[in-house]
Scaffold this motif. Structure first.
Motif, PDB file in Angstrom:
ATOM      1  N   GLU A  34      48.483  36.955  39.731  1.00 40.31           N
ATOM      2  CA  GLU A  34      47.036  36.784  39.556  1.00 40.31           C
ATOM      3  C   GLU A  34      46.560  37.144  38.161  1.00 40.31           C
ATOM      4  O   GLU A  34      45.779  36.399  37.541  1.00 40.31           O
ATOM      5  CB  GLU A  34      46.292  37.624  40.597  1.00 40.31           C
ATOM      6  N   ALA A  35      47.014  38.276  37.616  1.00 42.42           N
ATOM      7  CA  ALA A  35      46.540  38.706  36.300  1.00 42.42           C
ATOM      8  C   ALA A  35      46.935  37.703  35.224  1.00 42.42           C
ATOM      9  O   ALA A  35      46.147  37.387  34.321  1.00 42.42           O
ATOM     10  CB  ALA A  35      47.101  40.088  35.978  1.00 42.42           C
ATOM     11  N   GLU A  42      42.389  27.961  30.062  1.00 41.77           N
ATOM     12  CA  GLU A  42      42.147  26.775  30.862  1.00 41.77           C
ATOM     13  C   GLU A  42      43.177  26.702  31.985  1.00 41.77           C
ATOM     14  O   GLU A  42      44.336  27.085  31.802  1.00 41.77           O
ATOM     15  CB  GLU A  42      42.244  25.504  30.004  1.00 41.77           C
ATOM     16  N   LEU A  43      42.718  26.220  33.107  1.00 36.48           N
ATOM     17  CA  LEU A  43      43.607  26.083  34.257  1.00 36.48           C
ATOM     18  C   LEU A  43      44.119  24.651  34.326  1.00 36.48           C
ATOM     19  O   LEU A  43      43.338  23.699  34.284  1.00 36.48           O
ATOM     20  CB  LEU A  43      42.882  26.418  35.563  1.00 36.48           C
ATOM     21  N   THR A  44      45.420  24.510  34.417  1.00 40.84           N
ATOM     22  CA  THR A  44      46.008  23.190  34.612  1.00 40.84           C
ATOM     23  C   THR A  44      46.113  22.920  36.107  1.00 40.84           C
ATOM     24  O   THR A  44      46.691  23.733  36.839  1.00 40.84           O
ATOM     25  CB  THR A  44      47.410  23.119  33.985  1.00 40.84           C
ATOM     26  N   ARG A  61      43.187  30.185  43.607  1.00 41.24           N
ATOM     27  CA  ARG A  61      42.344  31.389  43.732  1.00 41.24           C
ATOM     28  C   ARG A  61      41.494  31.565  42.482  1.00 41.24           C
ATOM     29  O   ARG A  61      40.287  31.834  42.577  1.00 41.24           O
ATOM     30  CB  ARG A  61      43.233  32.610  43.967  1.00 41.24           C
ATOM     31  N   GLU A  62      42.110  31.404  41.317  1.00 40.91           N
ATOM     32  CA  GLU A  62      41.366  31.559  40.066  1.00 40.91           C
ATOM     33  C   GLU A  62      40.356  30.424  39.892  1.00 40.91           C
ATOM     34  O   GLU A  62      39.237  30.647  39.395  1.00 40.91           O
ATOM     35  CB  GLU A  62      42.332  31.597  38.891  1.00 40.91           C
ATOM     36  N   GLY A  69      32.428  31.454  42.056  1.00 43.44           N
ATOM     37  CA  GLY A  69      32.109  32.882  42.040  1.00 43.44           C
ATOM     38  C   GLY A  69      32.674  33.610  43.236  1.00 43.44           C
ATOM     39  O   GLY A  69      32.222  34.718  43.560  1.00 43.44           O
ATOM     40  N   GLU A  70      33.665  33.049  43.888  1.00 38.40           N
ATOM     41  CA  GLU A  70      34.273  33.659  45.068  1.00 38.40           C
ATOM     42  C   GLU A  70      35.782  33.742  44.878  1.00 38.40           C
ATOM     43  O   GLU A  70      36.444  32.725  44.648  1.00 38.40           O
ATOM     44  CB  GLU A  70      33.970  32.841  46.334  1.00 38.40           C
ATOM     45  N   ARG A  71      36.310  34.945  44.962  1.00 36.62           N
ATOM     46  CA  ARG A  71      37.762  35.123  44.898  1.00 36.62           C
ATOM     47  C   ARG A  71      38.302  35.106  46.322  1.00 36.62           C
ATOM     48  O   ARG A  71      37.984  35.976  47.125  1.00 36.62           O
ATOM     49  CB  ARG A  71      38.115  36.453  44.234  1.00 36.62           C
TER      50      ARG A  71
END
Length: 758
Positions: A34-35, A42-44, A61-62, A69-71
């Motif tokens: 997660e970290a 940027e998320l691929t 999740r990210e 705004g929800e994990r």
């Protein structure tokens, strides 16, 4: 030996439950990633082959955290993995099923699969599609939704998306309309691939046998008002009897004589009149206003028994619908010839892959496995449930029960604790409202008569001092927030928690334990405190209908039954009720399954005609000289177009007639049991040759038309016109399967009881 507890636990669980160990391992690994994923600028979007891996879980999740705004909690990721594995995920109220479902839908779409997220109503379909839209967009996916008011262009656009949210009825109606298209360009619904079903227990089980109907408009019959006036003069116990479970009504010999004198006929020499009388009697004796239906704006509106809401577009089969309207002295509504139909179960089993989510799946695990080959994955809550569920409070009679309910509401309200009261029907909710107001209390009533206000009422249901009296609708799909929605700080929420949280009171047990669990589940979300209790009396319909021979133990002087056998009796009645409904479901599917198979075979043939030249080839082989003659005069392309329309017209027309014929067969098939014949075997024995005749008739009529038609003129003007108007609705119960609404099933009893004529 660490595996031993897990194996023992699985052995003790209900059949079909899913081992969560592998999902837990993936989620644990995702937490370690997660970290690193969170630090990415940027998320691929994940690739299809990574779906279901720890990397996939960490990325989605990210993505949810950044866009919504929800994990997602670990348990939400486990729910997602259970769905991706093709299971029904049971997740408690407030555990975030909507987000888990969206993540799973994204996973299927990233694998290149088209996903239909199937909801119970238009509101939830639109809300969830718009709410989850930013998440899908961040993953490189498109999303659309379909509602009752969607235009054909909007529907086509929504179906072209990677993920499409739709109410189950709208999806079914689009499928039915597509089955009558005569131009491939007009088709809307793509080939089914993945169905992700929200409120899966409701859709897959409670409504599985409900047929969706496409009809061609016709004029209503005129017999219903006359028959309604006739049966109003009949008395229960003298002119007619109702069976022990309240599912069938039939004339006594005296009732038969009375009807025959009034009509001036020998009743059983006129089968159509028998049907009309029994329909009127059914409407008069078995269907109750403000329980089974309400009357609003001059129309009869059915109430969905598992949700307590008005069942939009839903009606009984035409004859029974007209009988109820005549009973209420209303103008008859539009009726029509059934052009095609499909049960919700038949609609969903078209999908190669089905999964779903709900708060109450284990109780119907056997049915999910039997009818859909689905297993249940019980996802643990993010926080343990601390709701205090009290034992049932059982009373000898209904008056004592109602007095106790009012006293309990008054006592809890005096502390400021919010209360949600779940009633069994509209009439009961209104009676309780009057009793509470007479006590000086001011409840808010939520039932099928004011369902448009549902969201606003539920938003206030968790506020201090709120008393909400509701039917089974109770905002399913929406959480009740302690303190009420719109609170600017946590003080009100803390106060309600200190008072014990939302207190749920059930005024009686439902036929299904799942509906009780759903009502209880409105309280105690996400580890909140809460409480629940059910009040039951010996006069409740559950006990009188399903345990009529079992008397409750003697009550104490205060009217309360405290003997342990009282609770057992209530549980026994509920188990019997659930068994009856399961058998109705099985019986429906037995009668429907053969017709579904026949329709599937016919649709394969129809698709070959619609998308190719199968119609032209068939007529060229059947009428070679005529085919050559027309090609010479009008051209081969025009002849092929005409041949396609001719064969499609007769195929659709013959199927309509086949449905009507099999409905007639089904009406009286149980009478064959008098000759010690199995009704289902007899139905199948009729259906198979009838289908062969149908295929022969399509060919015969097509050839006959082709021999005489003028392909240069409009075919509609030459006897091939289709209905000028079509309309859609749902039938309350399957005309081919559910025994309780088959009004002729008790004719045998009446026949046996008639005195011989001189």
């Amino acid at each position: 030996m660490a595996w031993m507890p897990q194996m023992i636990r699985r052995f003790l669980e209900k059949p079909g439950s899913v081992d969560l160990t592998r999902f837990q391992a993936v989620v644990t690994e995702a937490a370690r990633l997660e970290a690193e994923v969170e630090s990415r600028a940027e998320l691929t979007p994940p690739e299809g082959h990574t779906v279901g891996t720890a990397e996939f879980c960490a990325v989605v999740r990210e993505a949810a955290r950044r866009t919504l705004g929800e994990r997602p909690y670990d348990v939400q990721l486990m729910g997602m993995l259970a769905l991706l594995d093709g299971n029904v995920a049971e997740m408690a109220t407030g555990e975030g099923k909507t987000l888990s479902g969206a993540l799973a839908a994204a996973g299927f779409a990233l694998r290149g699969r088209r996903v239909h997220v199937i909801s119970v109503n238009d509101y939830l379909a639109r809300r969830d599609a718009e709410w989850m839209g930013p998440l899908y967009e961040s993953l490189g996916l498109t999303v659309g939704w379909i509602g009752e008011s969607s235009t054909p262009e909007e529907r086509r656009a929504a179906y072209s998306r990677d993920v499409t949210y739709a109410a189950v009825s709208e999806l079914g109606f689009d499928v039915l309309r597509d089955r009558l298209r005569t131009d491939p360009a007009d088709l809307l619904v793509p080939a089914p691939e993945v169905a992700l079903v929200d409120e899966a227990d409701s859709v897959l089980v409670d409504e599985a046998r409900v047929p969706l109907i496409l009809a061609g408009a016709a004029d209503p019959g005129q017999a219903a008002p006359e028959m309604a006036a006739l049966v109003r003069r009949l008395s229960r116990g003298y002119h007619f009897e109702i069976d022990d479970e309240g599912r069938n009504v039939f004339l006594t010999p005296k009732g038969t004589d009375t009807v025959e004198k009034a009509l001036g006929i020998d009743l059983y020499d006129h089968p159509g009149t028998v049907t009309e009388v029994n329909l009127a009697l059914h409407a008069h004796a078995l269907l109750t206003r403000d329980v089974d239906y309400i009357v609003r704006d001059g129309r009869v509106h059915l109430i969905n028994p598992s949700r307590g809401r008005v069942a939009l577009l839903q009606r009984w089969p035409d004859g029974l619908q007209a009988a109820v309207e005549a009973k209420e002295r209303l103008a008859p509504s539009e009726t029509g010839e059934i052009l095609d139909s499909i049960t919700i179960q038949g609609l969903l089993t078209r999908y190669p892959e089905i999964c779903g989510m709900t708060g109450t799946a284990v109780a119907v695990g056997d049915q999910l496995r039997e009818f859909y080959d689905l297993k249940v994955a019980v996802i643990p809550p993010n926080r343990p449930c601390v709701r205090a569920d009290e034992p049932d409070r059982i009373f000898a009679d209904s008056d004592d029960k109602v007095r106790a309910i009012v006293e309990e509401i008054a006592a809890q309200h005096a502390t400021g604790r919010p209360i949600l009261v779940g009633t069994l029907d509209v009439a009961e909710s209104e009676r309780l409202d009057l009793r509470l107001r007479a006590r000086g209390l001011t409840p808010v009533v939520l039932n099928a008569k004011n369902d448009a206000e549902e969201a606003a009422i539920i938003a206030r249901a968790g506020a201090r001092g709120a008393i909400t009296v509701s039917t089974q609708m109770a905002g399913r799909g929406t959480d009740i927030r302690l303190g009420g929605v719109g609170t600017t700080d946590d003080q009100s929420e803390r106060l309600i928690k200190d008072l014990g949280g939302l207190y749920v009171i059930g005024t009686g047990r439902h036929d299904s334990s799942r509906l009780d669990d759903q009502l209880r589940g409105r309280s105690g979300r996400q580890g909140d405190p809460g409480g629940s209790v059910f009040f039951v009396s010996g006069a409740d319909e559950l006990l009188t209908a399903y345990a009529p021979d079992l008397a409750l133990p003697a009550a104490d002087p205060d009217g309360v039954v405290r003997h342990p056998h009282g609770g057992w009796t209530v549980g026994h009645a509920q188990r019997v009720a659930e068994g009856v409904h399961l058998e109705i479901h099985r019986n429906t599917w037995r009668y429907t399954r053969l017709l579904e198979r026949q329709r599937a075979q016919l649709l394969e043939q129809r698709d070959r005609i619609l998308h190719g030249d199968a119609g032209g080839r068939a007529l060229a082989a059947a009428c070679p000289e005529r085919y050559a003659e027309l090609c010479a005069s009008a051209g081969e392309a025009a002849v092929e177009r005409a041949a396609r329309q001719i064969v499609l017209y007769h195929l659709d027309r013959c199927w309509t007639e086949h449905l009507a014929h099999m409905a007639d067969v089904r009406e009286g098939i149980h009478l064959r049991a008098l000759g010690r014949l199995n009704p289902l075997d007899e139905f199948n024995r009729e259906a198979v040759p009838a289908y062969r005749r149908l295929l022969d008739e399509i060919g015969r009529r097509s050839k006959e038309t082709f021999e005489t038609v003028d392909v240069s003129r409009d075919l509609a003007d030459q006897g091939l016109g289709r209905p000028t108007a079509t309309w859609t609705y749902l039938v309350q119960d399957n005309p081919f399967g559910s025994e309780w609404d088959r009004v002729l099933s008790r004719v045998a009893s009446a026949l046996k009881g008639r005195r011989p004529r001189r």
